[in-house]
Design an enzyme around this catalytic site. Structure first.
Site, short mmCIF file in Angstrom:
data_model
loop_
_atom_site.label_atom_id
_atom_site.label_comp_id
_atom_site.label_asym_id
_atom_site.label_seq_id
_atom_site.Cartn_x
_atom_site.Cartn_y
_atom_site.Cartn_z
N VAL A 1 0.84 -1.20 0.00
CA VAL A 1 0.00 0.00 0.00
C VAL A 1 0.87 1.25 0.00
O VAL A 1 0.41 2.33 0.29
CB VAL A 1 -0.94 -0.01 1.24
CG1 VAL A 1 -1.95 -1.16 1.13
CG2 VAL A 1 -0.14 -0.16 2.55
N CYS B 1 -14.09 14.33 4.57
CA CYS B 1 -14.32 14.34 3.13
C CYS B 1 -14.54 15.78 2.63
O CYS B 1 -15.40 16.48 3.17
CB CYS B 1 -15.54 13.49 2.81
SG CYS B 1 -16.02 13.52 1.09
N SER C 1 4.77 -13.30 2.46
CA SER C 1 4.74 -14.49 3.31
C SER C 1 3.69 -15.47 2.81
O SER C 1 3.63 -16.60 3.28
CB SER C 1 4.46 -14.10 4.76
OG SER C 1 3.22 -13.44 4.84
N CYS D 1 -18.48 15.84 1.23
CA CYS D 1 -19.68 15.75 2.07
C CYS D 1 -19.40 15.97 3.55
O CYS D 1 -20.32 16.00 4.35
CB CYS D 1 -20.37 14.40 1.85
SG CYS D 1 -19.59 13.03 2.72
N HIS E 1 -4.58 -4.17 -2.21
CA HIS E 1 -4.92 -3.75 -0.85
C HIS E 1 -5.03 -2.23 -0.70
O HIS E 1 -4.97 -1.72 0.41
CB HIS E 1 -3.90 -4.31 0.14
CG HIS E 1 -3.98 -5.81 0.28
ND1 HIS E 1 -3.01 -6.55 0.90
CD2 HIS E 1 -4.93 -6.69 -0.12
CE1 HIS E 1 -3.36 -7.84 0.86
NE2 HIS E 1 -4.50 -7.95 0.24
N CYS F 1 -13.90 8.37 1.77
CA CYS F 1 -15.02 8.84 2.60
C CYS F 1 -15.83 7.66 3.11
O CYS F 1 -16.19 6.77 2.34
CB CYS F 1 -15.89 9.80 1.81
SG CYS F 1 -17.30 10.39 2.76
N GLY G 1 8.72 -11.44 -1.99
CA GLY G 1 8.60 -10.74 -0.70
C GLY G 1 7.23 -10.82 -0.07
O GLY G 1 6.81 -9.89 0.61
N ASN H 1 12.50 -14.76 -1.99
CA ASN H 1 12.20 -14.51 -0.57
C ASN H 1 13.31 -15.17 0.24
O ASN H 1 13.62 -16.34 0.04
CB ASN H 1 10.84 -15.14 -0.21
CG ASN H 1 10.29 -14.64 1.12
OD1 ASN H 1 11.04 -14.53 2.10
ND2 ASN H 1 9.02 -14.34 1.16
P1 NAD Z 1 4.48 -10.03 5.35
O1 NAD Z 1 4.92 -8.99 6.30
O2 NAD Z 1 3.50 -11.03 5.78
O3 NAD Z 1 5.74 -10.87 4.81
C1 NAD Z 1 6.88 -10.27 4.30
C2 NAD Z 1 7.67 -11.33 3.55
O4 NAD Z 1 8.79 -10.69 2.94
C3 NAD Z 1 8.24 -12.44 4.43
O5 NAD Z 1 7.97 -13.69 3.83
C4 NAD Z 1 9.74 -12.17 4.44
O6 NAD Z 1 10.51 -13.36 4.51
C5 NAD Z 1 9.93 -11.49 3.11
N1 NAD Z 1 11.09 -10.58 3.03
C6 NAD Z 1 11.67 -9.86 4.01
N2 NAD Z 1 12.67 -9.13 3.51
C7 NAD Z 1 12.73 -9.38 2.19
C8 NAD Z 1 13.56 -8.93 1.13
N3 NAD Z 1 14.53 -8.03 1.34
N4 NAD Z 1 13.35 -9.41 -0.13
C9 NAD Z 1 12.35 -10.31 -0.35
N5 NAD Z 1 11.55 -10.78 0.61
C10 NAD Z 1 11.73 -10.31 1.87
O7 NAD Z 1 3.98 -9.25 4.07
P2 NAD Z 1 2.84 -9.60 3.03
O8 NAD Z 1 2.96 -11.02 2.58
O9 NAD Z 1 2.89 -8.52 2.03
O10 NAD Z 1 1.46 -9.51 3.82
C11 NAD Z 1 1.19 -8.55 4.75
C12 NAD Z 1 0.11 -7.55 4.39
O11 NAD Z 1 0.53 -6.36 4.99
C13 NAD Z 1 -0.07 -7.22 2.97
O12 NAD Z 1 -1.38 -7.43 2.70
C14 NAD Z 1 0.21 -5.72 2.81
O13 NAD Z 1 -0.91 -5.03 2.35
C15 NAD Z 1 0.48 -5.22 4.17
N6 NAD Z 1 1.74 -4.48 4.34
C16 NAD Z 1 2.18 -3.63 3.38
C17 NAD Z 1 3.37 -2.95 3.53
C18 NAD Z 1 3.83 -2.03 2.43
O14 NAD Z 1 3.01 -1.55 1.66
N7 NAD Z 1 5.14 -1.78 2.31
C19 NAD Z 1 4.14 -3.12 4.68
C20 NAD Z 1 3.66 -4.00 5.67
C21 NAD Z 1 2.47 -4.68 5.48
ZN ZN Z 2 -17.95 12.09 1.33
#
Ligand code: NAD
Ligand code: ZN
Length: 258
Positions: free
Chosen positions: A115, A158, A200, A161, A131, A139, A198, A224
């Site tokens: 995100v 917002c 999980s 509104c 996501h 809003c 990257g 990963n």
């Molecule tokens: P997660 O936190 O569950 O897992 C992160 C994964 O990245 C792990 O498997 C880890 O081993 C791996 N990892 C760590 N360092 C790495 C690297 N340098 N290179 C490659 N892989 C690496 O994250 P997820 O699977 O994205 O799920 C969590 C949810 O949290 C998502 O839905 C997301 O929307 C949200 N989220 C987003 C952000 C962001 O936008 N940066 C940050 C945190 C969480």
């Molecule tokens: Zn609104």
């Protein structure tokens, strides 16, 4: 599955061959990214260290119930996370995916669970955000989506509104945006190569995209440092940080000069 723990071994060669063949034949390639690709930019993942904020786990804050109970606290967490993201820069992993898109054009689909907007800042143009985006607010009454000013604080309202806005992200227990999900599924079902980077791969339904791609016959490449539930589906596993593995893969595949 062939696993590489160091650059230059069998899995890298295998992954590069899959990618090279797809590029040569202009076959569709898709990538699914998660928080791990932004870790090297200094944006904490949820499951790694740094996922906690004031002792709260993300699962306690990123829910509709948490927002209903205490919108001020949830917004504070998002303002904090937005500050981290705005102070961060895209890393070589993000940039490599932008280069791949430039090369493959609309034969490439980048699907992200992130995100943070870092893919777009790295130059990726067609990003499917599963996501949402924490740089935006939505809003709670009329649904209008607005960019947040960098200095936004407290509970924003917002401009159309006047009702309370919420972060424009998908929380635990909420459905994914339908159009983004449809594009992601279609890309996974038709990809000849599917990169999973990257993530999980425990957050469904997004993680299910890897199963869709594998079942449809895609060559699956996982990047990963840690093993995940989808590692067994991969034809090639690069157990390295994305910021190292992706540029190495593009060099090995001859997409960028070695
Ligand atoms: P997660 O936190 O569950 O897992 C992160 C994964 O990245 C792990 O498997 C880890 O081993 C791996 N990892 C760590 N360092 C790495 C690297 N340098 N290179 C490659 N892989 C690496 O994250 P997820 O699977 O994205 O799920 C969590 C949810 O949290 C998502 O839905 C997301 O929307 C949200 N989220 C987003 C952000 C962001 O936008 N940066 C940050 C945190 C969480
Ligand atoms: Zn609104």
């Amino acid at each position: 599955m062939i696993v590489d723990r160091e650059p230059g071994h069998d899995a890298l060669a295998r992954a590069a061959e899959l990618l090279r063949r797809a590029v040569r034949r202009r076959q569709p390639v898709a990538a699914l990214t998660g928080a791990g690709i932004s870790a090297e930019s200094g944006v904490p993942t949820f499951r790694g260290s740094g996922g906690l904020w004031h002792g709260f786990r993300p699962e306690e804050l990123a829910t509709p119930a948490a927002f209903a109970r205490d919108p001020q606290r949830v917004w504070e967490w998002y303002h904090w996370r937005r500050g981290l993201v705005l102070a961060a820069e895209p890393n070589p992993g993000h940039r490599a995916l932008a280069v791949l898109e430039e090369r493959l054009q609309d034969a490439f689909t980048l699907i992200t669970q992130n995100v943070d907007g870092l893919h777009q800042r790295a130059g990726s143009r067609r990003v499917v955000e599963l996501h949402g985006n924490l740089l935006e607010a939505r809003c709670t009454r009329c649904g209008r989506v607005e960019p947040l000013a960098p200095e936004a604080s407290g509970i924003p309202n917002c401009p159309a509104c006047g009702a309370m806005q919420r972060p424009n992200v998908v929380w635990f227990g909420e459905p994914l945006p339908g159009a983004a999900w449809a594009r992601a599924r279609q890309a996974a079902a038709t990809a000849s190569v599917f990169l999973v980077i990257g993530t999980s791969a425990v957050v469904y339904p997004a993680a299910g995209l890897v199963e869709v791609a594998a079942a449809a016959g895609a060559g699956v490449i996982e990047i990963n440092p840690e093993e995940t539930p989808v590692s067994d589906l991969a034809d090639s596993v690069l157990r390295q940080p994305a910021g190292e593995a992706l540029p190495a893969l593009l060099r090995e595949a001859g997409i960028v000069p070695g």
